[in-house]
Design an enzyme around this catalytic site. Sequence first.
Site, PDB file in Angstrom:
ATOM      1  N   ARG A  74      -8.247   4.907 -20.146  1.00 24.06           N
ATOM      2  CA  ARG A  74      -7.828   3.711 -20.876  1.00 24.06           C
ATOM      3  C   ARG A  74      -9.054   2.882 -21.243  1.00 24.06           C
ATOM      4  O   ARG A  74      -9.985   2.762 -20.448  1.00 24.06           O
ATOM      5  CB  ARG A  74      -6.900   2.851 -20.006  1.00 24.06           C
ATOM      6  CG  ARG A  74      -5.525   3.433 -19.787  1.00 24.06           C
ATOM      7  CD  ARG A  74      -4.607   2.428 -19.120  1.00 24.06           C
ATOM      8  NE  ARG A  74      -4.968   2.126 -17.749  1.00 24.06           N
ATOM      9  CZ  ARG A  74      -5.548   1.009 -17.359  1.00 24.06           C
ATOM     10  NH1 ARG A  74      -5.847   0.057 -18.224  1.00 24.06           N
ATOM     11  NH2 ARG A  74      -5.812   0.800 -16.087  1.00 24.06           N
ATOM     12  N   TYR A 214      -6.119   9.764 -25.713  1.00 25.70           N
ATOM     13  CA  TYR A 214      -5.965   9.969 -24.262  1.00 25.70           C
ATOM     14  C   TYR A 214      -4.929   9.033 -23.627  1.00 25.70           C
ATOM     15  O   TYR A 214      -4.891   7.828 -23.913  1.00 25.70           O
ATOM     16  CB  TYR A 214      -7.317   9.743 -23.562  1.00 25.70           C
ATOM     17  CG  TYR A 214      -7.350  10.345 -22.172  1.00 25.70           C
ATOM     18  CD1 TYR A 214      -7.682  11.686 -21.993  1.00 25.70           C
ATOM     19  CD2 TYR A 214      -7.015   9.594 -21.063  1.00 25.70           C
ATOM     20  CE1 TYR A 214      -7.693  12.251 -20.727  1.00 25.70           C
ATOM     21  CE2 TYR A 214      -7.028  10.154 -19.793  1.00 25.70           C
ATOM     22  CZ  TYR A 214      -7.369  11.483 -19.627  1.00 25.70           C
ATOM     23  OH  TYR A 214      -7.376  12.039 -18.373  1.00 25.70           O
ATOM     24  N   LYS A 223       1.901   2.512 -20.619  1.00 29.93           N
ATOM     25  CA  LYS A 223       1.397   1.172 -20.312  1.00 29.93           C
ATOM     26  C   LYS A 223       1.695   0.187 -21.443  1.00 29.93           C
ATOM     27  O   LYS A 223       2.002  -0.976 -21.194  1.00 29.93           O
ATOM     28  CB  LYS A 223      -0.107   1.229 -20.052  1.00 29.93           C
ATOM     29  CG  LYS A 223      -0.510   2.201 -18.948  1.00 29.93           C
ATOM     30  CD  LYS A 223       0.056   1.801 -17.617  1.00 29.93           C
ATOM     31  CE  LYS A 223      -0.429   2.724 -16.510  1.00 29.93           C
ATOM     32  NZ  LYS A 223       0.102   2.373 -15.198  1.00 29.93           N
ATOM     33  N   HIS A 243       4.503  -2.820 -12.467  1.00 33.41           N
ATOM     34  CA  HIS A 243       3.656  -1.652 -12.206  1.00 33.41           C
ATOM     35  C   HIS A 243       3.939  -1.187 -10.776  1.00 33.41           C
ATOM     36  O   HIS A 243       3.110  -1.346  -9.883  1.00 33.41           O
ATOM     37  CB  HIS A 243       2.194  -2.089 -12.379  1.00 33.41           C
ATOM     38  CG  HIS A 243       1.206  -0.986 -12.424  1.00 33.41           C
ATOM     39  ND1 HIS A 243      -0.128  -1.168 -12.192  1.00 33.41           N
ATOM     40  CD2 HIS A 243       1.347   0.335 -12.681  1.00 33.41           C
ATOM     41  CE1 HIS A 243      -0.764  -0.022 -12.298  1.00 33.41           C
ATOM     42  NE2 HIS A 243       0.108   0.906 -12.596  1.00 33.41           N
ATOM     43  N   SER A 266      -4.319   0.780  -9.766  1.00 36.51           N
ATOM     44  CA  SER A 266      -4.466   2.154 -10.253  1.00 36.51           C
ATOM     45  C   SER A 266      -5.193   3.058  -9.259  1.00 36.51           C
ATOM     46  O   SER A 266      -6.166   2.626  -8.626  1.00 36.51           O
ATOM     47  CB  SER A 266      -5.280   2.163 -11.548  1.00 36.51           C
ATOM     48  OG  SER A 266      -4.618   1.443 -12.533  1.00 36.51           O
ATOM     49  N   CYS A 268      -4.712   4.367  -6.320  1.00 44.97           N
ATOM     50  CA  CYS A 268      -4.877   3.796  -4.976  1.00 44.97           C
ATOM     51  C   CYS A 268      -3.909   4.499  -4.012  1.00 44.97           C
ATOM     52  O   CYS A 268      -3.492   3.916  -3.027  1.00 44.97           O
ATOM     53  CB  CYS A 268      -4.554   2.312  -5.076  1.00 44.97           C
ATOM     54  SG  CYS A 268      -5.368   1.261  -3.924  1.00 44.97           S
ATOM     55  N   ASP A 294       5.113   5.014 -10.877  1.00 41.94           N
ATOM     56  CA  ASP A 294       4.180   4.108 -11.551  1.00 41.94           C
ATOM     57  C   ASP A 294       4.814   2.820 -12.063  1.00 41.94           C
ATOM     58  O   ASP A 294       4.213   1.770 -11.943  1.00 41.94           O
ATOM     59  CB  ASP A 294       3.510   4.858 -12.720  1.00 41.94           C
ATOM     60  CG  ASP A 294       2.274   4.156 -13.251  1.00 41.94           C
ATOM     61  OD1 ASP A 294       1.527   3.583 -12.438  1.00 41.94           O
ATOM     62  OD2 ASP A 294       2.047   4.171 -14.477  1.00 41.94           O
ATOM     63  N   ARG A 392      -6.070  14.509 -15.369  1.00 43.86           N
ATOM     64  CA  ARG A 392      -4.647  14.239 -15.129  1.00 43.86           C
ATOM     65  C   ARG A 392      -3.790  15.498 -15.189  1.00 43.86           C
ATOM     66  O   ARG A 392      -4.141  16.472 -15.857  1.00 43.86           O
ATOM     67  CB  ARG A 392      -4.124  13.284 -16.208  1.00 43.86           C
ATOM     68  CG  ARG A 392      -4.808  11.930 -16.235  1.00 43.86           C
ATOM     69  CD  ARG A 392      -4.191  10.987 -15.256  1.00 43.86           C
ATOM     70  NE  ARG A 392      -4.980   9.793 -15.026  1.00 43.86           N
ATOM     71  CZ  ARG A 392      -4.543   8.748 -14.347  1.00 43.86           C
ATOM     72  NH1 ARG A 392      -3.326   8.741 -13.829  1.00 43.86           N
ATOM     73  NH2 ARG A 392      -5.307   7.704 -14.142  1.00 43.86           N
TER      74      ARG A 392
HETATM   75  O1  O2Y Z   1      -6.479   6.621 -17.929  1.00 37.02           O
HETATM   76  C1  O2Y Z   1      -5.337   6.665 -18.397  1.00 37.02           C
HETATM   77  O2  O2Y Z   1      -5.135   6.734 -19.603  1.00 37.02           O
HETATM   78  C2  O2Y Z   1      -4.194   6.671 -17.532  1.00 37.02           C
HETATM   79  S1  O2Y Z   1      -4.123   5.301 -16.491  1.00 37.02           S
HETATM   80  C3  O2Y Z   1      -2.721   5.535 -15.499  1.00 37.02           C
HETATM   81  C4  O2Y Z   1      -1.995   6.695 -15.591  1.00 37.02           C
HETATM   82  C5  O2Y Z   1      -0.883   6.873 -14.794  1.00 37.02           C
HETATM   83  C6  O2Y Z   1      -0.525   5.874 -13.961  1.00 37.02           C
HETATM   84  N1  O2Y Z   1      -1.219   4.732 -13.878  1.00 37.02           N
HETATM   85  C7  O2Y Z   1      -2.324   4.558 -14.605  1.00 37.02           C
HETATM   86  C8  O2Y Z   1      -3.014   3.246 -14.422  1.00 37.02           C
HETATM   87  O3  O2Y Z   1      -4.111   3.017 -14.909  1.00 37.02           O
HETATM   88  O4  O2Y Z   1      -2.426   2.376 -13.754  1.00 37.02           O
HETATM   89 MN    MN Z   2      -0.448   2.904 -13.126  1.00 42.02          MN
END
Ligand code: O2Y
Ligand code: MN
Length: 608
Positions: A74, A214, A223, A243, A266, A268, A294, A392
């Site tokens: 992200r 991505y 999200k 979340h 995230s 964790c 999630d 992932r």
């Molecule tokens: O990096 C990403 O695009 C995914 S981030 C993510 C994916 C699944 C669950 N939680 C998260 C997060 O950043 O909280």
């Molecule tokens: Mn998440």
Amino acid sequence: MSTTLPTNHKELIKWVEEWTSILKPDAVYWCDGSEDEDKKMRQAMVDSGVAVWLNPEKRPNSLLVRSDPRDVARVESRTLICSEKQEDAGPTNQWGDPKETRAKLMKLYEGCMKGRTLYVIPFSMGPVGSPIAHIGVELTDSAYVVANMRIMTRIGTKVLEVLGDDGAFVKCVHSVGVPLAEGETGPAWPCDPENTYITHYPEAREILSFGSGYGGNALLGKKCFALRIASSMAREEGWMAEHMLILGVQNKKTGKKNYVTAAFPSACGKTNFAMLIPPAEMADDYQIFTVGDDIAWIKPQPDGSVRAINPEAGWFGVAPGTSNDTNPMAMESCSKDTIFTNVALTDDGDVWWEGMTKEEPAHLIDWKGNEWTPATVDANGKKVLSSHPNARFTAPACNCPTIDPEWENPAGVKIDAFVFGGRRMRDIPLVFQAYNWQHGVFLGATMGSEQTAAAEGKVGQLRNDPMAMRPFIGYHVGDYLKHWLDMGKKMGENRPAVFHVNWFRKTEEGKWLWPGFGQNMRVLEWILNRCNGTGHAVETALGFSPVKEDMNWNGLEFTDEDWDALMKVGGETLLETVKGNQALLDSIGDKLPKDIQAEQDLLIARLS
Ligand code: O2Y
Ligand code: MN
């Protein structure tokens, strides 16, 4: 029904037409969600060179995808909340002027799908037709996004049927941002990192994303919709988009089942907790059922209960560190029908990542497509990882052996406890319960964790992360905390109890104090005993805490000394940490609810 389109929804048809004229794709394809379509999407990815089929004997119907190394997570620095008024985005968000941002994106979108197909993905966040679910439609030029959205949400004709001729939907537009000239094939993973933007328009319930293919940047149901836009919708409509994982705990002896939602920042251990296996000594007493790993959409009901759904239909889990030891249920979930991104390929056509097995394979193809051995080092002599730390697996939730029989119940499951957690090396005890709802909201507001690889930033740095929602609140954090306080009033006397956990406390010497993993069942048991009115606790400066005798120690040797160190409340560093919360509260400004400041003042007084 129109002869060529699968819907008569005039607004949707017009919206798709308008965007088609801007994006200028070679073709427009409405996704029906069928298996046949999924096969074609997957094969298209293989044919384009971005994916390889894995050995069907080892991983049936599964793909390995390698992204561009510049597009692996992200992009928080390019994520904007474009509310009409800047003050409505608040201090935790980067605001974008909606007119200016739209204008900037429209320039980027102009003709960006030339040479590509525009896929129209109708999707439901939550069981199709559930009164708690909401519908979105994503326009994208990425077959990877279609295939992932098919796992992570419910897509296709069945969604259009529920949408009907005039149902409301969240408008989601996504492009990888790389048009193709006639006869050109382009890069296997097209992206435009310099021009990546993930922008949200809460009033219009719209998402515009450009330049990244991505995860959270491109799978807009996750999200962008299920948290940022949904949190804003939830505030207006009197519910909560959080979340949070959702798990069920069944007492095998009494048959009673409780459900808990839990917020952890995230990467964790949240997915691991959602799929917890009780230790052997407790296996006759309890079984854990997974509803979500999630996100939770939570709605107070007219009968005074609070019910939640998992708006997603799959896991987008972090691969590195996942193993048969840490999370056998996640491993089983990705044993078939899975899309792996940025992990390594084994010589027998399977996948591997750091932490999957104790011993590293002798030879792999790494996530960048290079030859790899355990001895591979970079130009500085540093060991090269075979998989990206944010690699992932996208796996269907129904593959998970502990999936709850109720996970697709349109009415959701009844929630008994909210749990907040963080990754805190010192000061914060294993578990405690908030004195009341307002105190619980304060605990969530001031929770914090050390930075992980799932987002950009310096690994290890402590960052305050209210309700683990810092990057995901679609409006002002002060209004968000007020909404939590208001929801407590709306929920009434039977509202869920609130707890705080920390699995990560260490000794001065740096040794973990709590074994974690399955042993977290002991903490859950105490939490549920509290909810069910049978658990004992003592009052401390932080909240209601168990004494050692209040916990079930059957089968686990745990010294009094370690327990005291794990549960210790007080000392200079705790007071300093708590005083450090003031900077966060001050940053919220005028919108900080007075009740939250009052909790901070009371806590300092109790600790001083
Ligand atoms: O990096 C990403 O695009 C995914 S981030 C993510 C994916 C699944 C669950 N939680 C998260 C997060 O950043 O909280
Ligand atoms: Mn998440």
